[in-house]
Design an enzyme around this catalytic site. Structure first.
Site, PDB file in Angstrom:
ATOM      1  N   GLU A  44       0.806  -1.228   0.000  1.00  0.00           N
ATOM      2  CA  GLU A  44       0.000   0.000   0.000  1.00  0.00           C
ATOM      3  C   GLU A  44       0.834   1.271   0.000  1.00  0.00           C
ATOM      4  OE1 GLU A  44      -2.902  -0.371   3.112  1.00  0.00           O
ATOM      5  OE2 GLU A  44      -4.166  -1.607   1.819  1.00  0.00           O
TER       6      GLU A  44
ATOM      7  N   HIS B 135       9.523  -1.213   2.149  1.00  0.00           N
ATOM      8  CA  HIS B 135       9.579  -1.385   3.599  1.00  0.00           C
ATOM      9  C   HIS B 135       9.563  -2.866   3.921  1.00  0.00           C
ATOM     10  CE1 HIS B 135       5.491  -0.623   2.195  1.00  0.00           C
ATOM     11  NE2 HIS B 135       5.043  -1.468   3.104  1.00  0.00           N
TER      12      HIS B 135
HETATM   13  P1  5GP Z   1       2.149  -2.533   3.104  1.00  0.00           P
HETATM   14  O1  5GP Z   1       0.758  -3.058   3.003  1.00  0.00           O
HETATM   15  O2  5GP Z   1       2.417  -1.427   2.101  1.00  0.00           O
HETATM   16  O3  5GP Z   1       3.183  -3.607   3.079  1.00  0.00           O
HETATM   17  O4  5GP Z   1       2.268  -1.916   4.564  1.00  0.00           O
HETATM   18  C1  5GP Z   1       2.132  -0.563   4.861  1.00  0.00           C
HETATM   19  C2  5GP Z   1       2.207  -0.432   6.356  1.00  0.00           C
HETATM   20  O5  5GP Z   1       2.414   0.928   6.681  1.00  0.00           O
HETATM   21  C3  5GP Z   1       0.925  -0.861   7.079  1.00  0.00           C
HETATM   22  O6  5GP Z   1       1.239  -1.882   8.024  1.00  0.00           O
HETATM   23  C4  5GP Z   1       0.440   0.424   7.739  1.00  0.00           C
HETATM   24  O7  5GP Z   1      -0.142   0.217   9.004  1.00  0.00           O
HETATM   25  C5  5GP Z   1       1.689   1.264   7.823  1.00  0.00           C
HETATM   26  N1  5GP Z   1       1.470   2.705   7.754  1.00  0.00           N
HETATM   27  C6  5GP Z   1       0.696   3.356   6.845  1.00  0.00           C
HETATM   28  N2  5GP Z   1       0.758   4.683   7.070  1.00  0.00           N
HETATM   29  C7  5GP Z   1       1.564   4.855   8.154  1.00  0.00           C
HETATM   30  C8  5GP Z   1       1.993   6.019   8.867  1.00  0.00           C
HETATM   31  O8  5GP Z   1       1.643   7.152   8.555  1.00  0.00           O
HETATM   32  N3  5GP Z   1       2.836   5.815   9.919  1.00  0.00           N
HETATM   33  C9  5GP Z   1       3.250   4.558  10.290  1.00  0.00           C
HETATM   34  N4  5GP Z   1       4.053   4.477  11.342  1.00  0.00           N
HETATM   35  N5  5GP Z   1       2.862   3.444   9.629  1.00  0.00           N
HETATM   36  C10 5GP Z   1       2.020   3.600   8.586  1.00  0.00           C
END
Ligand code: 5GP
Length: 127
Positions: free
Chosen positions: A105, A110
């Protein structure tokens, strides 16, 4: 909404803003190559994110385009963050989501570090 990992890097993504200090985060670790902070919506007792300082959308462009120094620095940082969080002896899980099927997302690479509890089966409940 999952991102397209083939899109160019967007300097306005949320993790770019966290790296620039424009949005607050709970910092865990920082060095020349990486920045680590607590996930805002933790999926385990411990859920820490580690991001490279370079402009990489996903594991795909990072693994293809990053220098050996960036890759080495980032991998070492992920291990260091797990040690800082006390996860080596009990164990932990690393996860990097890429693109739509991965459910990515945020369009800045990351690695999720999960731990602090037994984490259950790895993936894909067919039922
Ligand atoms: P993905 O689905 O892209 O692998 O994970 C994105 C992660 O980023 C999710 O676990 C979500 O909770 C975290 N996340 C999204 N926006 C923010 C933010 O503004 N601050 C922090 N600390 N984490 C975020």
């Amino acid at each position: 909404m999952p991102i397209d990992p083939t899109e160019p890097y967007d300097d306005n993504n949320i993790f770019a803003k966290i790296l620039r200090g424009e949005i607050p985060s709970k910092k865990v670790y920082e060095d020349d190559w990486a920045f680590a902070f607590e996930d805002i919506n933790p999926q385990a007792e411990i859920h820490t994110l580690v991001i490279p300082k370079g402009r990489y959308v996903s594991w795909d462009d990072f693994s293809a385009e990053a220098s050996d120094a960036e890759i080495g620095g980032f991998v070492r940082a992920v291990g260091e963050v797990a040690r800082i969080r006390g996860l080596v002896e009990p164990g932990y899980r690393l996860l990097a989501n890429i693109g739509a099927h991965g459910g990515q997302e945020v369009p800045h690479l990351h690695v999720h570090i999960f731990g602090g509890q037994p984490l259950g089966p790895m993936i894909w409940n067919k039922g």
